[in-house]
Motif scaffolding. Sequence first.
Motif, PDB file in Angstrom:
ATOM      1  N   UNK A 136      -4.276  -1.604  -3.493  1.00 42.16           N
ATOM      2  CA  UNK A 136      -4.044  -2.333  -4.734  1.00 42.16           C
ATOM      3  C   UNK A 136      -3.805  -3.818  -4.478  1.00 42.16           C
ATOM      4  N   UNK A 137      -3.217  -4.128  -3.332  1.00 39.61           N
ATOM      5  CA  UNK A 137      -2.969  -5.536  -3.004  1.00 39.61           C
ATOM      6  C   UNK A 137      -4.209  -6.252  -2.493  1.00 39.61           C
ATOM      7  N   UNK A 138      -5.173  -5.508  -2.014  1.00 37.87           N
ATOM      8  CA  UNK A 138      -6.349  -6.142  -1.401  1.00 37.87           C
ATOM      9  C   UNK A 138      -7.615  -5.995  -2.227  1.00 37.87           C
ATOM     10  N   UNK A 139      -7.539  -5.336  -3.390  1.00 37.16           N
ATOM     11  CA  UNK A 139      -8.749  -5.232  -4.208  1.00 37.16           C
ATOM     12  C   UNK A 139      -8.990  -6.536  -4.969  1.00 37.16           C
ATOM     13  N   UNK A 140     -10.040  -6.586  -5.747  1.00 39.81           N
ATOM     14  CA  UNK A 140     -10.433  -7.832  -6.421  1.00 39.81           C
ATOM     15  C   UNK A 140      -9.741  -8.050  -7.761  1.00 39.81           C
ATOM     16  N   UNK A 141      -8.959  -7.083  -8.201  1.00 41.27           N
ATOM     17  CA  UNK A 141      -8.277  -7.207  -9.489  1.00 41.27           C
ATOM     18  C   UNK A 141      -6.824  -7.625  -9.262  1.00 41.27           C
ATOM     19  N   UNK A 142      -6.484  -8.890  -9.561  1.00 38.75           N
ATOM     20  CA  UNK A 142      -5.108  -9.344  -9.315  1.00 38.75           C
ATOM     21  C   UNK A 142      -4.080  -8.641 -10.180  1.00 38.75           C
ATOM     22  N   UNK A 143      -4.512  -8.002 -11.264  1.00 36.23           N
ATOM     23  CA  UNK A 143      -3.571  -7.286 -12.132  1.00 36.23           C
ATOM     24  C   UNK A 143      -2.995  -6.053 -11.456  1.00 36.23           C
ATOM     25  N   UNK A 144      -3.663  -5.569 -10.406  1.00 36.73           N
ATOM     26  CA  UNK A 144      -3.210  -4.364  -9.706  1.00 36.73           C
ATOM     27  C   UNK A 144      -2.151  -4.645  -8.654  1.00 36.73           C
ATOM     28  N   UNK A 185      -0.207   8.282   2.350  1.00 40.83           N
ATOM     29  CA  UNK A 185      -1.117   8.082   1.230  1.00 40.83           C
ATOM     30  C   UNK A 185      -0.573   7.052   0.248  1.00 40.83           C
ATOM     31  N   UNK A 186       0.714   7.106  -0.019  1.00 39.22           N
ATOM     32  CA  UNK A 186       1.344   6.137  -0.928  1.00 39.22           C
ATOM     33  C   UNK A 186       1.230   4.723  -0.368  1.00 39.22           C
ATOM     34  N   UNK A 187       1.423   4.581   0.935  1.00 35.29           N
ATOM     35  CA  UNK A 187       1.299   3.267   1.564  1.00 35.29           C
ATOM     36  C   UNK A 187      -0.132   2.752   1.489  1.00 35.29           C
ATOM     37  N   UNK A 220       1.554  -6.120   6.528  1.00 28.91           N
ATOM     38  CA  UNK A 220       2.117  -7.316   5.889  1.00 28.91           C
ATOM     39  C   UNK A 220       2.622  -7.042   4.473  1.00 28.91           C
ATOM     40  N   UNK A 221       2.231  -5.904   3.901  1.00 22.32           N
ATOM     41  CA  UNK A 221       2.642  -5.579   2.533  1.00 22.32           C
ATOM     42  C   UNK A 221       3.911  -4.735   2.489  1.00 22.32           C
ATOM     43  N   UNK A 222       4.528  -4.568   3.621  1.00 21.32           N
ATOM     44  CA  UNK A 222       5.768  -3.803   3.677  1.00 21.32           C
ATOM     45  C   UNK A 222       6.941  -4.663   4.110  1.00 21.32           C
ATOM     46  N   UNK A 223       8.123  -4.334   3.641  1.00 23.68           N
ATOM     47  CA  UNK A 223       9.331  -5.043   4.079  1.00 23.68           C
ATOM     48  C   UNK A 223      10.409  -4.010   4.405  1.00 23.68           C
ATOM     49  N   UNK A 224      11.297  -4.393   5.312  1.00 20.27           N
ATOM     50  CA  UNK A 224      12.291  -3.455   5.819  1.00 20.27           C
ATOM     51  C   UNK A 224      13.692  -4.068   5.761  1.00 20.27           C
ATOM     52  N   UNK A 237       0.811  -4.892  -6.529  1.00 22.60           N
ATOM     53  CA  UNK A 237       2.248  -4.588  -6.596  1.00 22.60           C
ATOM     54  C   UNK A 237       3.085  -5.521  -5.725  1.00 22.60           C
ATOM     55  N   UNK A 238       2.405  -6.273  -4.847  1.00 17.97           N
ATOM     56  CA  UNK A 238       3.130  -7.177  -3.953  1.00 17.97           C
ATOM     57  C   UNK A 238       3.727  -6.450  -2.767  1.00 17.97           C
ATOM     58  N   UNK A 239       4.594  -7.148  -2.058  1.00 18.19           N
ATOM     59  CA  UNK A 239       5.250  -6.566  -0.883  1.00 18.19           C
ATOM     60  C   UNK A 239       6.212  -5.471  -1.344  1.00 18.19           C
ATOM     61  N   UNK A 240       6.127  -4.318  -0.681  1.00 14.61           N
ATOM     62  CA  UNK A 240       6.874  -3.125  -1.106  1.00 14.61           C
ATOM     63  C   UNK A 240       7.879  -2.707  -0.048  1.00 14.61           C
ATOM     64  N   UNK A 241       9.066  -2.348  -0.468  1.00 12.41           N
ATOM     65  CA  UNK A 241      10.090  -1.865   0.454  1.00 12.41           C
ATOM     66  C   UNK A 241       9.714  -0.485   0.989  1.00 12.41           C
ATOM     67  N   UNK A 242      10.015  -0.249   2.251  1.00 15.58           N
ATOM     68  CA  UNK A 242       9.687   1.044   2.856  1.00 15.58           C
ATOM     69  C   UNK A 242      10.399   2.188   2.139  1.00 15.58           C
ATOM     70  N   UNK A 243      11.627   1.953   1.730  1.00 15.63           N
ATOM     71  CA  UNK A 243      12.376   2.996   1.044  1.00 15.63           C
ATOM     72  C   UNK A 243      11.759   3.384  -0.274  1.00 15.63           C
ATOM     73  N   UNK A 244      11.118   2.418  -0.955  1.00 14.69           N
ATOM     74  CA  UNK A 244      10.466   2.725  -2.227  1.00 14.69           C
ATOM     75  C   UNK A 244       9.303   3.688  -2.025  1.00 14.69           C
ATOM     76  N   UNK A 245       8.610   3.556  -0.909  1.00 15.84           N
ATOM     77  CA  UNK A 245       7.520   4.483  -0.593  1.00 15.84           C
ATOM     78  C   UNK A 245       8.078   5.876  -0.345  1.00 15.84           C
TER      79      UNK A 245
END
Length: 276
Positions: free
Chosen positions: A68-76, A60-62, A161-165, A78-86
């Motif tokens: 948030x990365x794909x909606x129309x509001x650029x203010x939302x 759900x967090x992912x 594509x929004x995740x990094x490891x 978060x960018x690419x997120x580390x797997x550990x942060x999730x």
Amino acid sequence: MSTTVPPTTRRSAQRGGLTGGLSGGLRGAVASEWTKLWSVRSVWWNLLASALLMAAAAGQEAIYVVNENTNTDPADDPGVTALGAVAISSVLLAQFTVIALAMLVITAEYATGTIRATLQWTPSRGRVLLAKTAVVAAVTFVVGALLGALGSAVADPVLGEWGRFPVAETVGDVLAVATYLALISVFTLGVGTALRSAVGTLTTVFMIIMVVPTALGVLDNEFVNRIVDGLPGVAGYHFMRGGSDPYPPAVGLALLVAWAVAAMLAGYAALRSRDA
């Protein structure tokens, strides 16, 4: 010819403090607590629930990150997120199944009356509590590491594509999750030893970790915020998350350790002063 054991020797052997009898006595007590833990069926159900809850929370967090990365509001974004942060965000929910496991190590014995047998076999109450602490800390650390790895693994395909490891960072995040769960479980064990009640323990721990920080946080007062940052759940999150705001991770870890030690000392005082 009979041999008489001096009274002082008998009293020394029977009394034992928090660290008394570290040789054979403590090893036997740890072995006993280990056997008791894994002989209870609810422990296995609890571990299964932990895994399912962690997987669901991480998924759900992912999804939130992707949305948030794909909606129309650029203010939302978060960018690419580390797997550990999730995994770190997800454990804030999954932790309560692990907390329940730690709580049952002591409260179940009071509920069934088996604490009397435990204290008869190991008269040193400090040794009993130390053995329970060792088993709870070891088991929940391993469980925490597995849950952290599971959360990262579930998040990976969902993030795309929004995740990094980054390997080193992810391993550090997983170990941070494991350390947090081990310490918050020891804290729970101390509270449970002091209160003896499963309901009272779960309510108290839930209030301290979740309700009080949330309630005080809405006040948005600098002094109150400092109090909130010192609570165990918040300190643990700052430790896992890293960064320097409001304090370095080492301070968060130190605060969490202090809460765990304080709870264990309170539990030991109650265990020593009251009958089983």
